[in-house]
Design a protein around this motif. Structure first.
Motif, mmCIF file in Angstrom:
data_model
loop_
_atom_site.group_PDB
_atom_site.id
_atom_site.type_symbol
_atom_site.label_atom_id
_atom_site.label_comp_id
_atom_site.label_asym_id
_atom_site.label_seq_id
_atom_site.Cartn_x
_atom_site.Cartn_y
_atom_site.Cartn_z
ATOM 1 N N ARG A 105 -7.476 12.885 -10.113
ATOM 2 C CA ARG A 105 -6.102 12.581 -9.700
ATOM 3 C C ARG A 105 -6.076 11.393 -8.668
ATOM 4 N NH1 ARG A 105 -4.966 17.127 -7.697
ATOM 5 N NH2 ARG A 105 -3.400 17.900 -9.278
ATOM 6 N N THR A 141 -4.178 8.084 -6.788
ATOM 7 C CA THR A 141 -2.805 7.782 -6.276
ATOM 8 C C THR A 141 -2.957 6.383 -5.821
ATOM 9 O OG1 THR A 141 -3.612 8.640 -4.047
ATOM 10 C CG2 THR A 141 -2.429 10.212 -5.523
ATOM 11 N N SER A 183 0.020 1.584 -10.089
ATOM 12 C CA SER A 183 1.367 1.504 -10.689
ATOM 13 C C SER A 183 1.405 1.589 -12.142
ATOM 14 C CB SER A 183 2.176 0.164 -10.414
ATOM 15 O OG SER A 183 1.025 -0.742 -10.983
ATOM 16 N N ARG A 184 0.235 1.472 -12.613
ATOM 17 C CA ARG A 184 0.131 2.088 -14.197
ATOM 18 C C ARG A 184 -1.477 2.615 -14.576
ATOM 19 N NH1 ARG A 184 -3.042 -2.314 -16.286
ATOM 20 N NH2 ARG A 184 -3.588 -3.764 -14.836
ATOM 21 N N ASP A 185 -1.316 3.020 -16.034
ATOM 22 C CA ASP A 185 -2.430 3.912 -16.148
ATOM 23 C C ASP A 185 -3.694 3.039 -16.285
ATOM 24 O OD1 ASP A 185 -0.777 5.787 -17.067
ATOM 25 O OD2 ASP A 185 -0.735 5.457 -19.114
ATOM 26 N N GLU A 187 -1.451 11.283 -17.369
ATOM 27 C CA GLU A 187 -0.271 11.752 -17.155
ATOM 28 C C GLU A 187 0.245 11.509 -15.925
ATOM 29 O OE1 GLU A 187 2.317 15.928 -17.031
ATOM 30 O OE2 GLU A 187 0.189 15.922 -17.314
ATOM 31 N N GLU A 188 1.478 10.865 -16.056
ATOM 32 C CA GLU A 188 2.043 10.453 -14.535
ATOM 33 C C GLU A 188 2.712 11.764 -13.944
ATOM 34 O OE1 GLU A 188 5.122 7.147 -12.517
ATOM 35 O OE2 GLU A 188 4.940 7.289 -14.826
ATOM 36 N N PRO A 245 5.479 9.561 -8.518
ATOM 37 C CA PRO A 245 5.510 8.034 -7.967
ATOM 38 C C PRO A 245 4.053 7.724 -7.726
ATOM 39 C CG PRO A 245 7.304 9.214 -7.336
ATOM 40 C CD PRO A 245 6.455 10.402 -7.614
ATOM 41 N N GLY A 246 3.508 6.655 -8.695
ATOM 42 C CA GLY A 246 2.169 6.121 -8.044
ATOM 43 C C GLY A 246 1.071 7.126 -8.210
ATOM 44 N N VAL A 247 1.149 8.346 -8.979
ATOM 45 C CA VAL A 247 0.195 9.186 -9.071
ATOM 46 C C VAL A 247 -0.178 9.565 -10.562
ATOM 47 C CG1 VAL A 247 -0.686 11.836 -8.467
ATOM 48 C CG2 VAL A 247 0.909 10.316 -6.844
ATOM 49 N N ARG A 248 -1.204 9.558 -10.806
ATOM 50 C CA ARG A 248 -1.922 9.798 -12.364
ATOM 51 C C ARG A 248 -3.037 10.788 -12.251
ATOM 52 N NH1 ARG A 248 1.722 5.947 -12.509
ATOM 53 N NH2 ARG A 248 1.880 4.768 -14.249
ATOM 54 N N GLN A 249 -2.924 11.389 -13.335
ATOM 55 C CA GLN A 249 -3.771 12.599 -13.615
ATOM 56 C C GLN A 249 -4.507 12.270 -14.906
ATOM 57 O OE1 GLN A 249 -3.241 16.993 -12.460
ATOM 58 N NE2 GLN A 249 -3.702 17.293 -14.522
#
Length: 816
Positions: free
Chosen positions: A215, A217, A220-222, A234-235, A238-242
């Motif tokens: 995870r 944080t 802004s992009r992958d 997966e987003e 906001p500003g967090v990708r898993q």
């Protein structure tokens, strides 16, 4: 012949005149590349990357403006002059060849043109002059290329991503302080391993099929994932990708975006296929069951078992893979033996088409990853159910013929023209014999056999349900149009044969077997407490119905004459004990103990049926065994009460929180109860049947001394000393209970050897009524399970646990 040198000379002039124009922009491009591979842009990100690019672009353009104004495109005449200069030609031979004399050609003119043509034949265009040498007399361009090359080597596998980001049109985020990541590894569920949180570590060992999850944080992009082709991003905010990556090979997995860069070294632990081997000769049971004993090993446990059956080839060749037929073994039918990695399986083979035939069998185990392992093949006669009733034998025989000879029906007649409908009216009407004519020979024989077996008034049948079943089956066979219409006939004929053999006991036995399979499957898959409670209630009701039917059948056949009823009563007592042990093990989550108790129950019920059918006697336990069992139960109650006193002492030692009142009662009342419990233990020691061994006497004596010490400590208000003494008393009590349980087991084994029963065929049965390797969970084992469960619940409420520790405790509680 002079065209090619002129073109080369023209290109050389073009480079010499364009070099001053390109020098400034090229220097800015090289500088931009050096900044990119050094990682500057991934640290500063946008808008500074864009500002830097625009600034360098502007500088390059400004440096190119003045040379661009002076730039002139090389003409053909300029190229000719360069060729004449490079070849040291005089007299301008190109012009000489193009000129024409005003007075006409003379001999001298023609000779002059010949000399010029000969000179041009050897003309050459040399390489361009060093255009940048004048602009860079110190060789800074070489230094710039060296710096760029060193930067690429230093960046390694990050060079290409950094250069790609430098020229990307997408916004580039930067700043390592803005991106945070949490990495963990999720092993496959079948491994039973907990989740690994990497935290500060960036290397891990994980089973095959594990998932690397993260995870991230503050981005802004992958991010870009290097070293894995199946990354799922997966987003989730906001500003967090898993991020999830299924690990397929060992090696590094790199996750990067701008200044964010993480590299995790993964070492995969191989998952080997199961390893199985038969360790004893398979046993055949009268009711058509095969008992197998085998070893099974797997890295993470075997999830499913199957019995593979193939006809024994007469030529001595091994059967092909397609010749093996699989019989699924219910998970509850496989129970652990006493030795490690050793198991016993009870498989019903009576319904198999090859029952009673010579076959090859092998056991197959399948693990959670779908890998399979098999034992070696062994030849035997597949057990079949022996029917004593003549009608049951006949129905079972016809069923086997039907199953073995099943095949497709022949086709129906083609649709005729309307004028000849009368010719096929028999096929359109309800005439069963025309349908039966299209049936395979096995179906036609079954129809005739059912008609013959039921060719008598129903009053001549002892059980009219058997008569109705035969007549119904006969009509269904005659009216069937396709084999799909008879898909249930195999099961119907089997139930008719059982009804003819056992009477109403067959229905009760079928319901008991179904409830047993449902409960065993629930225990094996770890069903919820509510579901297990419902399954146990269903099994208990089916057991009592079966016992009632068994007694009814025994009384009708006068099998209880001569004192067999006493043995049945003793078996009923053992049955209740096993039901109680099974219920308690189920409620405590003791899956292993529940499965052992269920296996013991199954064996006991089977022996009770044989005893009721053959007049067996003497399944009770001896007086000594009964007294030892009662003493063991009393000791279990003392252990439970001592545990409760210890909990109360612990709660009394804790100060009240948030103004709550303390524990009710007081030290005096608690000390009095401790004294009473010690007196109860002393009385048990005095009344112990047959006395105690030296180890048992020492253990119970120490328990009494620790109880007295706890009483004095409670009266003195020293809760810490009291808790230590109570803990020592519990340990000694458990040692004494274990010694008593060993004595009880030895007594039961000795009593079982002295009271062997015989089945209707005169063969000796296993003593004790529970046979095999199944063991009833002892009181000490059940108490230990209760202690573990209570300790897990206590730790789950500890507020000082970390999230990882709390999740681990909750997973253990889910299992229990």
């Amino acid at each position: 012949m002079t065209l090619w040198p002129v073109q080369l000379a023209r290109l050389g002039l073009l480079w010499e005149r364009a070099a001053p124009v390109l020098a400034g922009p090229a220097a800015m491009v090289v500088l931009y590349l050096i900044l990119a591979v050094s990682g500057l842009f991934e640290r500063i990100g946008d808008p500074w990357r864009m500002i830097s690019a625009l600034a360098l672009f502007g500088i390059g353009v400004s440096l190119a403006i003045r040379p661009a104004r002076a730039f002139r495109w090389p003409s053909a005449e300029d190229a000719e002059r360069r060729v004449e200069e490079d070849s040291a030609l005089k007299g301008r031979p190109f012009e000489a060849l193009r000129d024409e004399p005003a007075t006409g050609e003379s001999v001298l003119w023609l000779a002059h043109r010949g000399r010029m043509r000969a000179a041009l034949a050897a003309a050459k265009a040399r390489r361009p002059k060093a255009a940048w040498a004048r602009l860079d007399p110190y060789g800074l361009r070489v230094f710039a290329v060296i710096v760029l090359g060193v930067g690429v080597l230093h960046a390694g596998d990050l060079a290409a991503p950094r250069l790609g980001d430098a020229f990307s049109v997408r916004p580039l985020s930067g700043g390592a302080e803005r991106a945070l990541a949490e990495f963990w590894i999720e092993p496959p569920a079948y491994t039973g391993r907990p989740v690994q949180f990497l935290r500060e570590r960036r290397e891990a060992r994980a089973p095959e099929g594990s998932v690397l999850a993260a995870r991230i944080t503050g981005i802004s992009r992958d991010p870009r994932v290097i070293g894995a082709d199946n990354a799922e991003i997966e987003e989730i905010g906001p500003g967090v990708r898993q991020l999830r990556v299924t690990l397929e090979d060992s090696g590094p997995v790199t996750v990067r975006l701008g200044a964010f860069h993480e590299r995790i070294e993964i070492t995969l632990i191989p998952d080997h296929p199961p390893r199985l081997a038969l360790v004893a000769e398979p046993e055949s049971r009268r009711e058509g069951r095969l008992i197998l004993e085998f070893t099974a090993e797997d890295d993470y446990g075997i999830k499913a078992y199957r019995l593979l059956v193939a006809p024994d080839p007469s030529e001595g060749r091994d059967p092909a893979d397609g010749d093996w037929d699989a019989i699924d073994i219910p998970s509850g039918a496989v129970t652990p033996a006493r030795e490690a990695d050793r198991y016993r399986a009870s498989v019903e083979t009576a319904r198999h088409p090859l029952a009673g035939e010579r076959v090859l069998v092998r056991v197959e185990g399948i693990d959670g990853a779908g890998q399979s392992g098999r034992t070696g093949a062994i030849a035997l006669r597949l057990p079949e159910r022996l029917f004593l009733d003549a009608m049951a034998r006949a129905v079972a025989h016809e069923r086997r013929g039907f199953v073995a000879g099943a095949g497709p029906y022949t086709g129906r007649p083609e649709s005729p023209p309307e004028a000849s409908l009368d010719a096929i009216s028999p096929w359109l009407d309800d005439q069963p014999h025309l349908r039966l004519e299209r049936a395979p020979a096995a179906v036609q024989r079954l129809s005739m056999a059912l008609d013959a077996l039921s060719d008598a008034p129903s009053s001549y049948f002892r059980d009219r349900i058997v008569f109705l079943g035969l007549r119904t089956a006969m009509h269904e066979v005659r009216r069937a149009r396709e084999m799909d219409d008879l898909s249930h006939m195999d099961e119907d004929l089997w139930q008719i044969a059982l009804r003819a053999e056992l009477g109403t006991l067959a229905d009760a036995e079928a319901a008991l077997r179904a409830a047993e399979r449902a409960l065993a499957d629930g225990l094996a898959r770890g069903a919820s407490e509510m579901e297990l409670a419902a399954l146990f209630d269903q099994f208990e009701e089916a057991t009592r119905n079966y016992i009632a039917a068994l007694m009814r059948e025994a009384m009708q056949s006068e099998a209880l004459a001569g004192g067999a009823g006493g043995g049945m009563n003793l078996s009923a007592d053992m049955l209740q004990d096993l039901l109680d042990a099974l219920r308690e093990a189920t409620e405590l989550g003791d899956t292993e103990g529940a499965r052992r108790a269920l296996a013991a129950l199954t064996e006991l019920l089977r022996n009770m049926q044989i005893m009721a059918g053959g007049g067996g006697q003497g399944m009770g336990e001896s007086e000594m065994a009964r007294a030892l069992r009662e003493a063991l139960e009393e000791m279990g109650e003392i252990i439970g009460e001592q545990r409760g006193l210890m909990d109360e002492t612990f709660n009394m030692s804790r100060p009240p929180e948030n103004g709550e009142a303390g524990e009710e009662g007081g030290p005096g009342e608690l000390a009095g109860r401790q004294a009473l419990l010690r007196e109860r233990l002393d009385q048990l020691r005095e009344n112990m049947p047959g006395g105690m061994s030296e180890e048992g006497e020492e253990a119970l004596g120490e328990a009494g001394r620790q109880m007295e010490e706890a009483r004095r400590a409670i009266e003195d208000g020293d809760e810490r000393r009291a808790l230590d003494a109570q803990d020592g008393a519990l340990r000694s009590l458990r040692e004494g209970a274990a010694e008593t349980a060993d004595r009880l087991q030895a007594e039961n084994e000795q009593g079982g050897r002295g009271q062997r029963d015989r089945d209707p065929l005169g063969r000796e049965m296993d003593g004790g009524g529970t046979g095999g390797e199944a063991e009833i969970p002892s009181e000490i084992e059940r108490q230990r399970a209760r202690d573990i469960l209570e300790e897990l619940r206590r730790r789950a409420g500890d507020g000082s646990l970390t999230e990882e520790e709390r999740a681990y405790i909750e997973r253990l509680l889910d299992r229990f």
